[in-house]
Design a protein around this motif. Structure first.
Motif, PDB file in Angstrom:
ATOM      1  N   ASP A  80       0.826  -1.071   0.075  1.00 10.11           N
ATOM      2  CA  ASP A  80       0.097  -0.040   0.038  1.00 10.11           C
ATOM      3  C   ASP A  80       0.753   1.206  -0.089  1.00 10.11           C
ATOM      4  N   LEU A  81       0.455   2.094  -0.860  1.00  8.11           N
ATOM      5  CA  LEU A  81       1.185   3.582  -0.920  1.00  8.11           C
ATOM      6  C   LEU A  81       0.788   4.287   0.329  1.00  8.11           C
ATOM      7  N   GLN A  82       1.534   4.950   1.116  1.00  5.71           N
ATOM      8  CA  GLN A  82       1.234   5.861   2.182  1.00  5.71           C
ATOM      9  C   GLN A  82       1.249   7.318   1.998  1.00  5.71           C
ATOM     10  N   ALA A  85       2.375  -8.265  10.693  1.00  8.32           N
ATOM     11  CA  ALA A  85       3.126  -7.244  11.078  1.00  8.32           C
ATOM     12  C   ALA A  85       2.931  -6.221   9.694  1.00  8.32           C
ATOM     13  N   THR A  86       3.559  -5.070   9.887  1.00  9.42           N
ATOM     14  CA  THR A  86       3.429  -4.043   9.095  1.00  9.42           C
ATOM     15  C   THR A  86       4.890  -3.504   8.866  1.00  9.42           C
ATOM     16  N   PHE A  87       5.553  -3.460   7.666  1.00  6.60           N
ATOM     17  CA  PHE A  87       6.841  -3.121   7.348  1.00  6.60           C
ATOM     18  C   PHE A  87       6.668  -1.665   6.454  1.00  6.60           C
ATOM     19  N   THR A  88       7.539  -0.791   6.669  1.00  3.14           N
ATOM     20  CA  THR A  88       7.713   0.560   5.939  1.00  3.14           C
ATOM     21  C   THR A  88       8.744   0.432   5.092  1.00  3.14           C
ATOM     22  N   LEU A  89       8.549   0.759   3.909  1.00  2.00           N
ATOM     23  CA  LEU A  89       9.579   0.598   2.693  1.00  2.00           C
ATOM     24  C   LEU A  89       9.516   2.180   2.093  1.00  2.00           C
ATOM     25  N   GLU A  90      10.806   2.755   2.154  1.00  2.00           N
ATOM     26  CA  GLU A  90      10.965   4.175   1.797  1.00  2.00           C
ATOM     27  C   GLU A  90      11.806   3.698   0.420  1.00  2.00           C
ATOM     28  N   VAL A  91      11.239   4.440  -0.634  1.00  2.00           N
ATOM     29  CA  VAL A  91      11.657   4.323  -2.047  1.00  2.00           C
ATOM     30  C   VAL A  91      11.863   5.590  -2.818  1.00  2.00           C
ATOM     31  N   ASN A 148      13.112  16.568  -8.986  1.00  2.00           N
ATOM     32  CA  ASN A 148      12.053  15.617  -9.247  1.00  2.00           C
ATOM     33  C   ASN A 148      12.324  14.318  -8.438  1.00  2.00           C
ATOM     34  N   LEU A 149      13.486  14.132  -7.805  1.00  2.00           N
ATOM     35  CA  LEU A 149      13.541  13.048  -6.974  1.00  2.00           C
ATOM     36  C   LEU A 149      12.507  13.007  -6.053  1.00  2.00           C
ATOM     37  N   GLU A 150      11.563  11.810  -5.959  1.00  2.00           N
ATOM     38  CA  GLU A 150      10.638  11.638  -5.065  1.00  2.00           C
ATOM     39  C   GLU A 150      10.838  10.541  -3.979  1.00  2.00           C
ATOM     40  N   LEU A 151      10.328  10.667  -2.904  1.00  2.00           N
ATOM     41  CA  LEU A 151      10.348   9.955  -1.710  1.00  2.00           C
ATOM     42  C   LEU A 151       8.906   9.119  -1.626  1.00  2.00           C
ATOM     43  N   LEU A 152       8.908   7.899  -1.922  1.00  2.00           N
ATOM     44  CA  LEU A 152       7.623   7.231  -1.753  1.00  2.00           C
ATOM     45  C   LEU A 152       7.676   6.395  -0.555  1.00  2.00           C
ATOM     46  N   THR A 153       6.890   6.450   0.225  1.00  2.00           N
ATOM     47  CA  THR A 153       6.717   5.510   1.406  1.00  2.00           C
ATOM     48  C   THR A 153       5.386   4.456   1.494  1.00  2.00           C
ATOM     49  N   PHE A 154       5.823   3.221   1.224  1.00  2.00           N
ATOM     50  CA  PHE A 154       5.026   2.134   1.030  1.00  2.00           C
ATOM     51  C   PHE A 154       4.771   1.434   2.402  1.00  2.00           C
ATOM     52  N   LEU A 188      14.166  -0.906   3.453  1.00  2.00           N
ATOM     53  CA  LEU A 188      13.094  -0.982   4.497  1.00  2.00           C
ATOM     54  C   LEU A 188      13.545  -0.499   5.979  1.00  2.00           C
ATOM     55  N   SER A 189      12.871   0.313   6.519  1.00  2.00           N
ATOM     56  CA  SER A 189      13.089   1.336   7.284  1.00  2.00           C
ATOM     57  C   SER A 189      12.623   0.717   8.825  1.00  2.00           C
ATOM     58  N   GLN A 190      11.332   0.036   8.964  1.00  2.00           N
ATOM     59  CA  GLN A 190      11.050  -0.500  10.201  1.00  2.00           C
ATOM     60  C   GLN A 190       9.815  -1.436   9.940  1.00  2.00           C
ATOM     61  N   MET A 191       9.468  -2.216  11.240  1.00  2.00           N
ATOM     62  CA  MET A 191       8.472  -2.925  11.337  1.00  2.00           C
ATOM     63  C   MET A 191       7.653  -2.681  12.423  1.00  2.00           C
ATOM     64  N   THR A 192       6.387  -2.508  12.127  1.00  2.00           N
ATOM     65  CA  THR A 192       5.244  -2.043  13.374  1.00  2.00           C
ATOM     66  C   THR A 192       4.290  -3.045  13.379  1.00  2.00           C
ATOM     67  N   ASP A 193       3.601  -2.857  14.545  1.00  2.00           N
ATOM     68  CA  ASP A 193       1.982  -3.542  14.377  1.00  2.00           C
ATOM     69  C   ASP A 193       2.029  -4.980  14.451  1.00  2.00           C
TER      70      ASP A 193
END
Length: 133
Positions: free
Chosen positions: A40-42, A125-131, A53-59, A106-111
């Motif tokens: 899921d895109l956050q 578990a939920t993982f946060t991926l920064e792209v 135009n470099l973008e940081l997308l957090t999934f 992959l920056s963190q695991m939560t929940d």
């Protein structure tokens, strides 16, 4: 502008290198077939490098397991959090996600624990991926 569909496909490809998942979904499906992963895109943060135009997308990547056998499914989740079959290791196999981004982390695991999905509780578990793309 980043190609979000290509990034999702790249994430899905990396997760599919594991035989753990029965289902890998790019968005929350109506029904899940555990063990599964949902991408899921956050958020998107624009112009990360001097307006070029470099973008940081957090999934988020939510991994979902059954809860009817808590010990076995906790072991399954533990393996997805740490070790050679972890989500971090799976993503780390190609940090460009099939060439769809410059790099990712992959920056963190939560929940970790019970996760409600469509009015049913699962373990997960939920993982946060920064792209960066």
């Amino acid at each position: 502008m980043a190609d979000i569909a290509a990034i999702r496909a790249g994430i899905k490809t990396r997760l599919a290198t594991s035989s753990t998942f029965v289902q890998i979904a790019a968005t929350m499906p109506d029904t899940v077939s555990p063990p599964c992963a949902v991408i899921d895109l956050q958020s998107v943060t624009f112009d990360q490098a001097f307006g070029n135009n470099l973008e940081l997308l957090t999934f988020t990547i939510t991994v979902i397991a059954q809860r009817f056998d808590p010990a076995a499914n906790q072991t399954l989740l533990d393996g997805l959090v740490s070790g050679s079959g972890s989500v971090k290791a799976l993503i780390g196999g190609d940090l460009t996600l099939d060439g769809s981004c410059a790099t990712c982390q992959l920056s963190q695991m939560t929940d970790y624990g019970l996760i409600p999905v469509n009015e049913t509780d699962y373990m997960g578990a939920t993982f946060t991926l920064e792209v960066w793309a």
